[in-house]
Write a protein that holds these residues in place. Structure first.
Motif, PDB file in Angstrom:
ATOM      1  N   GLY A  16       0.798  -1.213   0.000  1.00  0.00           N
ATOM      2  CA  GLY A  16       0.000   0.000   0.000  1.00  0.00           C
ATOM      3  C   GLY A  16       0.832   1.264   0.000  1.00  0.00           C
ATOM      4  N   SER A  17       0.132   2.394   0.054  1.00  0.00           N
ATOM      5  CA  SER A  17       0.779   3.706  -0.007  1.00  0.00           C
ATOM      6  C   SER A  17       0.252   4.618   1.087  1.00  0.00           C
ATOM      7  N   LEU A  18       1.112   5.528   1.490  1.00  0.00           N
ATOM      8  CA  LEU A  18       0.736   6.609   2.386  1.00  0.00           C
ATOM      9  C   LEU A  18       1.487   7.860   1.969  1.00  0.00           C
ATOM     10  N   ARG A  19       0.896   9.000   2.258  1.00  0.00           N
ATOM     11  CA  ARG A  19       1.604  10.263   2.065  1.00  0.00           C
ATOM     12  C   ARG A  19       1.658  10.994   3.394  1.00  0.00           C
ATOM     13  N   LEU A  20       2.861  11.212   3.860  1.00  0.00           N
ATOM     14  CA  LEU A  20       3.068  11.965   5.089  1.00  0.00           C
ATOM     15  C   LEU A  20       3.275  13.431   4.763  1.00  0.00           C
ATOM     16  N   SER A  21       2.816  14.274   5.657  1.00  0.00           N
ATOM     17  CA  SER A  21       3.003  15.708   5.521  1.00  0.00           C
ATOM     18  C   SER A  21       3.774  16.239   6.713  1.00  0.00           C
ATOM     19  N   CYS A  22       4.547  17.245   6.468  1.00  0.00           N
ATOM     20  CA  CYS A  22       5.276  17.950   7.531  1.00  0.00           C
ATOM     21  C   CYS A  22       4.994  19.438   7.314  1.00  0.00           C
ATOM     22  N   VAL A  23       4.182  19.994   8.197  1.00  0.00           N
ATOM     23  CA  VAL A  23       3.831  21.403   8.095  1.00  0.00           C
ATOM     24  C   VAL A  23       4.754  22.213   8.998  1.00  0.00           C
ATOM     25  N   ALA A  24       5.414  23.189   8.409  1.00  0.00           N
ATOM     26  CA  ALA A  24       6.362  24.012   9.154  1.00  0.00           C
ATOM     27  C   ALA A  24       5.753  25.365   9.479  1.00  0.00           C
ATOM     28  N   SER A  25       6.044  25.836  10.668  1.00  0.00           N
ATOM     29  CA  SER A  25       5.664  27.185  11.061  1.00  0.00           C
ATOM     30  C   SER A  25       6.831  27.807  11.819  1.00  0.00           C
ATOM     31  N   GLY A  26       6.938  29.111  11.708  1.00  0.00           N
ATOM     32  CA  GLY A  26       8.036  29.808  12.378  1.00  0.00           C
ATOM     33  C   GLY A  26       9.336  29.810  11.605  1.00  0.00           C
ATOM     34  N   ILE A  27       9.368  29.093  10.491  1.00  0.00           N
ATOM     35  CA  ILE A  27      10.530  29.085   9.599  1.00  0.00           C
ATOM     36  C   ILE A  27      10.031  29.097   8.164  1.00  0.00           C
ATOM     37  N   ASP A  28      10.916  29.463   7.262  1.00  0.00           N
ATOM     38  CA  ASP A  28      10.627  29.363   5.839  1.00  0.00           C
ATOM     39  C   ASP A  28      11.229  28.047   5.363  1.00  0.00           C
ATOM     40  N   ALA A  29      10.387  27.037   5.233  1.00  0.00           N
ATOM     41  CA  ALA A  29      10.882  25.709   4.871  1.00  0.00           C
ATOM     42  C   ALA A  29      11.518  25.681   3.493  1.00  0.00           C
ATOM     43  N   SER A  30      11.188  26.668   2.656  1.00  0.00           N
ATOM     44  CA  SER A  30      11.729  26.652   1.288  1.00  0.00           C
ATOM     45  C   SER A  30      13.231  26.898   1.257  1.00  0.00           C
ATOM     46  N   ILE A  31      13.788  27.475   2.322  1.00  0.00           N
ATOM     47  CA  ILE A  31      15.231  27.732   2.343  1.00  0.00           C
ATOM     48  C   ILE A  31      15.941  26.777   3.285  1.00  0.00           C
ATOM     49  N   GLU A  32      15.218  25.784   3.775  1.00  0.00           N
ATOM     50  CA  GLU A  32      15.796  24.766   4.634  1.00  0.00           C
ATOM     51  C   GLU A  32      15.965  23.470   3.850  1.00  0.00           C
ATOM     52  N   THR A  33      16.946  22.694   4.242  1.00  0.00           N
ATOM     53  CA  THR A  33      16.980  21.308   3.803  1.00  0.00           C
ATOM     54  C   THR A  33      16.065  20.540   4.748  1.00  0.00           C
ATOM     55  N   MET A  34      15.046  19.934   4.186  1.00  0.00           N
ATOM     56  CA  MET A  34      14.057  19.226   4.987  1.00  0.00           C
ATOM     57  C   MET A  34      14.324  17.728   4.891  1.00  0.00           C
ATOM     58  N   GLN A  35      14.455  17.119   6.030  1.00  0.00           N
ATOM     59  CA  GLN A  35      14.863  15.727   6.112  1.00  0.00           C
ATOM     60  C   GLN A  35      13.765  14.872   6.744  1.00  0.00           C
ATOM     61  N   TRP A  36      13.748  13.619   6.369  1.00  0.00           N
ATOM     62  CA  TRP A  36      12.865  12.637   6.993  1.00  0.00           C
ATOM     63  C   TRP A  36      13.721  11.554   7.645  1.00  0.00           C
ATOM     64  N   PHE A  37      13.308  11.181   8.839  1.00  0.00           N
ATOM     65  CA  PHE A  37      13.917  10.091   9.593  1.00  0.00           C
ATOM     66  C   PHE A  37      12.811   9.136  10.009  1.00  0.00           C
ATOM     67  N   ARG A  38      13.209   7.955  10.445  1.00  0.00           N
ATOM     68  CA  ARG A  38      12.233   7.024  11.006  1.00  0.00           C
ATOM     69  C   ARG A  38      12.883   6.220  12.117  1.00  0.00           C
ATOM     70  N   GLN A  39      12.043   5.791  13.049  1.00  0.00           N
ATOM     71  CA  GLN A  39      12.529   5.004  14.170  1.00  0.00           C
ATOM     72  C   GLN A  39      11.572   3.858  14.437  1.00  0.00           C
ATOM     73  N   ALA A  40      12.078   2.647  14.226  1.00  0.00           N
ATOM     74  CA  ALA A  40      11.294   1.447  14.499  1.00  0.00           C
ATOM     75  C   ALA A  40      11.405   1.108  15.977  1.00  0.00           C
ATOM     76  N   PRO A  41      10.445   0.364  16.506  1.00  0.00           N
ATOM     77  CA  PRO A  41      10.479   0.012  17.933  1.00  0.00           C
ATOM     78  C   PRO A  41      11.775  -0.687  18.315  1.00  0.00           C
TER      79      PRO A  41
END
Length: 113
Positions: A16-41
């Motif tokens: 299957g598929s999912l789409r995750l979102s990350c909404v930023a506030s207090g910063i301009d995400a367009s000038i940031e490098t935005m990273q995704w991490f994950r942590q399994a149990p």
């Protein structure tokens, strides 16, 4: 105040598929490098990939070809599209900004029958 809020996680069957979102506030995400991490149990937090301000992307081998990171600069949102999900993708997924060192609180993704 800088805040990152992830959403879109849930329970999905293998393949299957999912789409995750990350909404930023207090910063301009367009000038940031935005990273995704994950942590399994019971495991350490692992890198998934990033999108640079110019739109360049990088993915670790385990998700390459299945995951896609994109951004909506107008709305300060970064997405993680996850396709062909596998049980080993089960984890809490986090977004992070750089150089502004901010983390979200994560969203749970569970891939199971």
């Amino acid at each position: 105040q800088v805040q990152l809020v992830e959403s879109g996680g849930g329970l999905v069957r293998p393949g299957g598929s999912l789409r995750l979102s990350c909404v930023a506030s207090g910063i301009d995400a367009s000038i940031e490098t935005m990273q995704w991490f994950r942590q399994a149990p019971g495991k350490q937090r692992d890198y998934v990939g990033f999108i640079s301000p110019s739109g360049n992307t990088f993915y670790v081998d385990s998700v390459k070809g299945r995951f896609t990171i994109s951004r909506d600069n107008a709305n300060n949102i970064v997405y993680l599209q996850m396709n062909n999900l596998k049980p080993e993708d089960t984890a809490v997924y986090y977004c992070k900004s750089s150089p502004t060192d901010a983390w979200g609180r994560g969203t749970q993704v569970t891939v199971s029958t």
